[in-house]
Scaffold this active site. Structure first.
Site, PDB file in Angstrom:
ATOM      1  N   CYS A  45       0.796  -1.315  -0.118  1.00 45.51           N
ATOM      2  CA  CYS A  45       0.448  -0.091   0.117  1.00 45.51           C
ATOM      3  C   CYS A  45       0.745   1.750   0.063  1.00 45.51           C
ATOM      4  O   CYS A  45       1.585   1.453   0.367  1.00 45.51           O
ATOM      5  CB  CYS A  45      -0.568  -0.205   0.785  1.00 45.51           C
ATOM      6  N   CYS A  51       0.159   5.427   7.646  1.00 44.80           N
ATOM      7  CA  CYS A  51      -1.513   5.293   7.668  1.00 44.80           C
ATOM      8  C   CYS A  51      -1.160   4.205   9.492  1.00 44.80           C
ATOM      9  O   CYS A  51      -0.299   3.288   9.531  1.00 44.80           O
ATOM     10  CB  CYS A  51      -1.615   4.435   6.848  1.00 44.80           C
ATOM     11  N   CYS A  54      -2.535  -0.240   8.864  1.00 43.78           N
ATOM     12  CA  CYS A  54      -2.309  -1.264   9.257  1.00 43.78           C
ATOM     13  C   CYS A  54      -0.136  -1.323   9.716  1.00 43.78           C
ATOM     14  O   CYS A  54      -0.079   0.112   9.628  1.00 43.78           O
ATOM     15  CB  CYS A  54      -1.472  -1.858   7.487  1.00 43.78           C
ATOM     16  N   GLN A 243     -19.295  -8.088  11.706  1.00 46.88           N
ATOM     17  CA  GLN A 243     -17.952  -8.468  11.940  1.00 46.88           C
ATOM     18  C   GLN A 243     -16.894  -8.067  10.388  1.00 46.88           C
ATOM     19  O   GLN A 243     -18.123  -7.836   9.519  1.00 46.88           O
ATOM     20  CB  GLN A 243     -18.329  -9.903  11.411  1.00 46.88           C
ATOM     21  N   PHE A 270     -23.903 -11.196  25.174  1.00 43.52           N
ATOM     22  CA  PHE A 270     -23.477 -10.738  24.362  1.00 43.52           C
ATOM     23  C   PHE A 270     -23.525 -10.422  22.672  1.00 43.52           C
ATOM     24  O   PHE A 270     -23.413 -10.856  21.877  1.00 43.52           O
ATOM     25  CB  PHE A 270     -21.965 -10.935  23.969  1.00 43.52           C
ATOM     26  N   GLU A 291     -28.413  -8.779  25.521  1.00 40.96           N
ATOM     27  CA  GLU A 291     -27.591  -7.690  24.989  1.00 40.96           C
ATOM     28  C   GLU A 291     -27.893  -6.372  25.950  1.00 40.96           C
ATOM     29  O   GLU A 291     -28.890  -5.901  25.777  1.00 40.96           O
ATOM     30  CB  GLU A 291     -28.107  -7.375  23.693  1.00 40.96           C
ATOM     31  N   CYS A 365     -12.226 -11.564  20.504  1.00 46.18           N
ATOM     32  CA  CYS A 365     -11.673 -10.500  19.835  1.00 46.18           C
ATOM     33  C   CYS A 365      -9.879  -9.974  20.152  1.00 46.18           C
ATOM     34  O   CYS A 365      -8.810  -9.476  19.770  1.00 46.18           O
ATOM     35  CB  CYS A 365     -12.317  -9.250  19.349  1.00 46.18           C
TER      36      CYS A 365
END
Length: 397
Positions: A45, A51, A54, A243, A270, A291, A365
Site C-alpha cells: 500500500c 497510515c 496497518c 464482523q 452479548f 444484549e 477478539c
C-alpha cells in the site's frame, strides 16, 4: 524506554530518528536500513507506514499468520489452559474489510478524509489500500467534495461506514454511513442536514445517519437496509457492529454451528444483532438472546418475528458486566454462545462455571481476555477441545 519503530522487523540493523516520548515509550522513524530481515516484504500500500490502519505491510504474510497463531497459544499457555488442538489459521483475503471509521477535518486550505496515522492524530488518505473493500474507499472523493462545499474550517467528524453486503451490482445501495461530529461547538444546521440527505440520495446509499445527543438520527433511508444471518433478515441500527469481513463472519458462524451439534436450547450472551445465533434458530427449540444495546436486541427480535421464528426467540436488554446471568437463570439451556467485547466476560464466565451448561461456544477478539476467561472455565472442569484463529485484520495486530 521501549522504542517503537514502525516498519521495522526483528533482527534488522537500522539508523532511527526519535520523534516523541510518551508513557508507552519512544516513537522513532527509520532513517537508514543497514541490514534487512529475510522476512521483509515490499509494502502493498502507498500509505504505509504513515497510515495507522496497518502495522505489518512490510512483513511476509506467512510469518504474520504464524505470529498471530503463536500469540493465541502463548496466552493460553500463560494461563495454563490445555487445549485439544489449534486448527490452521484462516485469513480473510485482501480488499474484503467491510467496515471502517474515517476521520474528516476541514481546514482553511482544504479537507482531509482518511485514517489516523500510527500512534498519532494526523489524518492519512488510504491511497491504494489493500485491506478495505473498494466500495469504502471509492466514496472518499464524494465525501471530500461535500465537505468542501458545506462544512466550514474547524469542522471535524468521524464517519462510520458499513458495507452490509458486497458482490451486488451497486455496492452503494448496501452502504450505511453515520456522521458523528467531533467539533462540538460547530452544530449542523437544518440546511446542511437537508443537503446531507440529498447527497446520500444522489449516491444511492442505503442509509445516512447523523449522531445527535448520543443517538443516531436517520436523514435518509429509502428502504430498510438489511443483513442476512442464515435465513433471517435483520435491519441493523445505524453504526451497529458487524464482523469485519463477510467471509470471516461465515467462518465464525460455521464454527458455532459445528459446536452446537444437536443442542436445542441456546443462550446467546452479548448477542448483538444475532450474527452467531440466528443462523441456528431453524434447527433448535429455543433461543434466548441477551444484549446491552437496546436497538441491536430489538433488531434481532424484529428479524426473528418477521421470519416466522418469533415463538422460538426471546430477548432481554441487560448489562452482563454489571448483571451477568446467574446459574439459576441458565438452568434450561444446553449451549451458551459467548462473544464479549475486547475486555472479555470474566464475571459472566464465573456464573457459567457454576451452572449446569455443558457446552460453550466462545468467541473473542482479544487473545489475552480469551485466555483469562478460558482459564476460569477450565478450573470448573470445562475442556477446550479446539481453537480456530480467524484473522479478519490483515497486516495489523
Amino acid at each position: 524506554y521501549s522504542i517503537f519503530i514502525p516498519a521495522s522487523l526483528p533482527g534488522e540493523t537500522l539508523l532511527a530518528q526519535p520523534l516523541s516520548l510518551t508513557s508507552q515509550g519512544i516513537k522513532a522513524r527509520i532513517i537508514e536500513l543497514h541490514s534487512a530481515s529475510p522476512d521483509r516484504h515490499k509494502p502493498r500500500c502507498n500509505a504505509f507506514p504513515a497510515c495507522g490502519g496497518c502495522q505489518f505491510q512490510h512483513w511476509d504474510r506467512n510469518f504474520i499468520s504464524n505470529w498471530k497463531q503463536d500469540i493465541v497459544i502463548s496466552f493460553l499457555n500463560k494461563e495454563n489452559v490445555n487445549f485439544g488442538c489449534i486448527r490452521p489459521l484462516y485469513s480473510s483475503p485482501p480488499k474484503s474489510r467491510r467496515r471502517v471509521k474515517f476521520h474528516l477535518k476541514c481546514m482553511t486550505n482544504g479537507v482531509i478524509v482518511g485514517l489516523n496515522e500510527h500512534m498519532g492524530h494526523h489524518i492519512i488518505s488510504p491511497n491504494g489500500c489493500v485491506v478495505l473493500h473498494p466500495a469504502l474507499t471509492a466514496i472518499l472523493p464524494s465525501i471530500e467534495k461535500f465537505a468542501k462545499e458545506h462544512f466550514i474550517p474547524g469542522f471535524s467528524a468521524d464517519i462510520q461506514i458499513n458495507l452490509l453486503r458486497s458482490g451486488v451490482e451497486n455496492n452503494n445501495e448496501k452502504i450505511c454511513l453515520t456522521l458523528n461530529p467531533t467539533s462540538k461547538k460547530l452544530q449542523l444546521s437544518d440546511d446542511i442536514m437537508t443537503n446531507l440527505a440529498n447527497w446520500a440520495a444522489n449516491n444511492n446509499f442505503a442509509r445516512l445517519s447523523v449522531q445527535q445527543n448520543e443517538s443516531p438520527m436517520t436523514l435518509y433511508s429509502p428502504v430498510m437496509p438489511v443483513v442476512k444471518f442464515g435465513e433471517i433478515e435483520v435491519s441493523p441500527p445505524a453504526g451497529a457492529f458487524l464482523q469485519a469481513t463477510e467471509d470471516g463472519e461465515s467462518m465464525l458462524q460455521a464454527a458455532v454451528l459445528e459446536i452446537s451439534g444437536t443442542t436445542n436450547k441456546i443462550v446467546d450472551l452479548f448477542s448483538g444483532c444475532g450474527t452467531l445465533s440466528l443462523p441456528l434458530v431453524k434447527h433448535i427449540k429455543k433461543l434466548f438472546a441477551v444484549e446491552q444495546n437496546e436497538m441491536a436486541i430489538a433488531a434481532l427480535k424484529a428479524g426473528a418475528n418477521a421470519a416466522g421464528f418469533g415463538s422460538k426467540v426471546s430477548v432481554t436488554n441487560r448489562n452482563l458486566f454489571d448483571a451477568p446471568l446467574r446459574p439459576c437463570e441458565l438452568v434450561e439451556f444446553d449451549l451458551a454462545i459467548l462473544d464479549p467485547p475486547r475486555s472479555g466476560a470474566a464475571t459472566q464466565c464465573k456464573m457459567l462455571a457454576n451452572s449446569n451448561i455443558k457446552k460453550i461456544a466462545m468467541i473473542s477478539c482479544n487473545p489475552a481476555s480469551f485466555a483469562r476467561d478460558a482459564a476460569i472455565l477450565a478450573e470448573a472442569e470445562f475442556k477446550l477441545d479446539w481453537v480456530q484463529v480467524v484473522d479478519q485484520f490483515l497486516f495489523s495486530n
